[in-house]
Design an enzyme around this catalytic site. Sequence first.
Site, short mmCIF file in Angstrom:
data_model
loop_
_atom_site.label_atom_id
_atom_site.label_comp_id
_atom_site.label_asym_id
_atom_site.label_seq_id
_atom_site.Cartn_x
_atom_site.Cartn_y
_atom_site.Cartn_z
N ASP A 39 0.87 -1.24 0.12
CA ASP A 39 -0.08 0.16 -0.19
C ASP A 39 1.05 1.04 -0.03
OD1 ASP A 39 -3.26 0.13 0.86
OD2 ASP A 39 -1.93 2.07 0.86
N ILE A 40 0.51 2.14 -1.04
CA ILE A 40 0.71 3.64 -0.53
C ILE A 40 1.14 4.38 0.43
CG2 ILE A 40 -0.28 5.03 -1.99
CD1 ILE A 40 1.76 5.30 -4.24
N GLN A 104 -15.23 2.61 0.91
CA GLN A 104 -13.68 1.79 -0.20
C GLN A 104 -13.68 3.00 -1.24
OE1 GLN A 104 -15.79 -0.67 -2.65
NE2 GLN A 104 -14.51 -1.14 -4.25
N HIS A 110 -9.61 -5.07 -3.54
CA HIS A 110 -8.76 -5.44 -2.95
C HIS A 110 -9.20 -5.63 -1.72
CE1 HIS A 110 -9.86 -0.66 -2.85
NE2 HIS A 110 -9.56 -1.08 -2.01
P1 AMP Z 1 -9.59 1.75 0.16
O1 AMP Z 1 -10.65 2.56 1.09
O2 AMP Z 1 -9.88 0.07 1.04
O3 AMP Z 1 -10.38 1.94 -0.89
O4 AMP Z 1 -8.52 1.39 0.18
C1 AMP Z 1 -7.57 1.94 -1.03
C2 AMP Z 1 -6.38 1.67 -0.89
O5 AMP Z 1 -5.07 2.29 -1.67
C3 AMP Z 1 -5.72 3.20 0.39
O6 AMP Z 1 -4.61 2.18 1.72
C4 AMP Z 1 -4.21 4.02 0.15
O7 AMP Z 1 -3.62 4.18 0.15
C5 AMP Z 1 -4.29 2.57 -1.48
N1 AMP Z 1 -3.27 3.32 -3.13
C6 AMP Z 1 -4.19 4.14 -3.23
N2 AMP Z 1 -3.33 4.49 -4.54
C7 AMP Z 1 -2.19 3.38 -4.27
C8 AMP Z 1 -0.83 3.18 -5.29
N3 AMP Z 1 -0.70 3.83 -6.40
N4 AMP Z 1 -0.48 1.68 -4.77
C9 AMP Z 1 -0.29 1.80 -3.67
N5 AMP Z 1 -2.12 2.06 -2.95
C10 AMP Z 1 -2.67 2.50 -3.38
#
Ligand code: AMP
Length: 125
Positions: A39-40, A104, A110
């Site tokens: 996760d970023i 989400q 994911h």
């Molecule tokens: P959610 O709230 O469950 O949709 O979580 C989305 C997740 O995606 C968050 O924890 C973000 O930090 C992660 N995220 C968003 N963009 C990226 C990316 N380019 N690479 C890795 N993680 C990401």
Amino acid sequence: MPIDATAPYDDNNIFAKILRGEIPNKTVYEDEWALAFHDINPQAPTHVLVIPKGRYVSWDDFTRDGSDAEIAGFIKAVGIVARDLGLPAPGYRLLANIGGHGHQEVPHLHVHIFGGKQMGMMLPR
Ligand code: AMP
């Protein structure tokens, strides 16, 4: 902003771009069914996302429309990744947010894998 998990799949979402190799990611595992990457914006010492290769918005359409092979392959991948990360002995947490109330934000299914610390209670009270 949380997404609508009942909306059609958007091929421009960020995880679709990661799957197409248009955006870099820190991959920890990949097979026929799933890609896992860090996760970023990690919220635990270990915070990895596992996504299916197919075009699914959330757990909802995945479990409705996904084939048995896709579902089995994806769920097995989550377990493989957690084991590869050494998480089963200390323990870990899986989380899948779905739609508005689930908060989400990315409209491609994911599963979050959180580990490396005591997670505490499941939800704030
Ligand atoms: P959610 O709230 O469950 O949709 O979580 C989305 C997740 O995606 C968050 O924890 C973000 O930090 C992660 N995220 C968003 N963009 C990226 C990316 N380019 N690479 C890795 N993680 C990401």
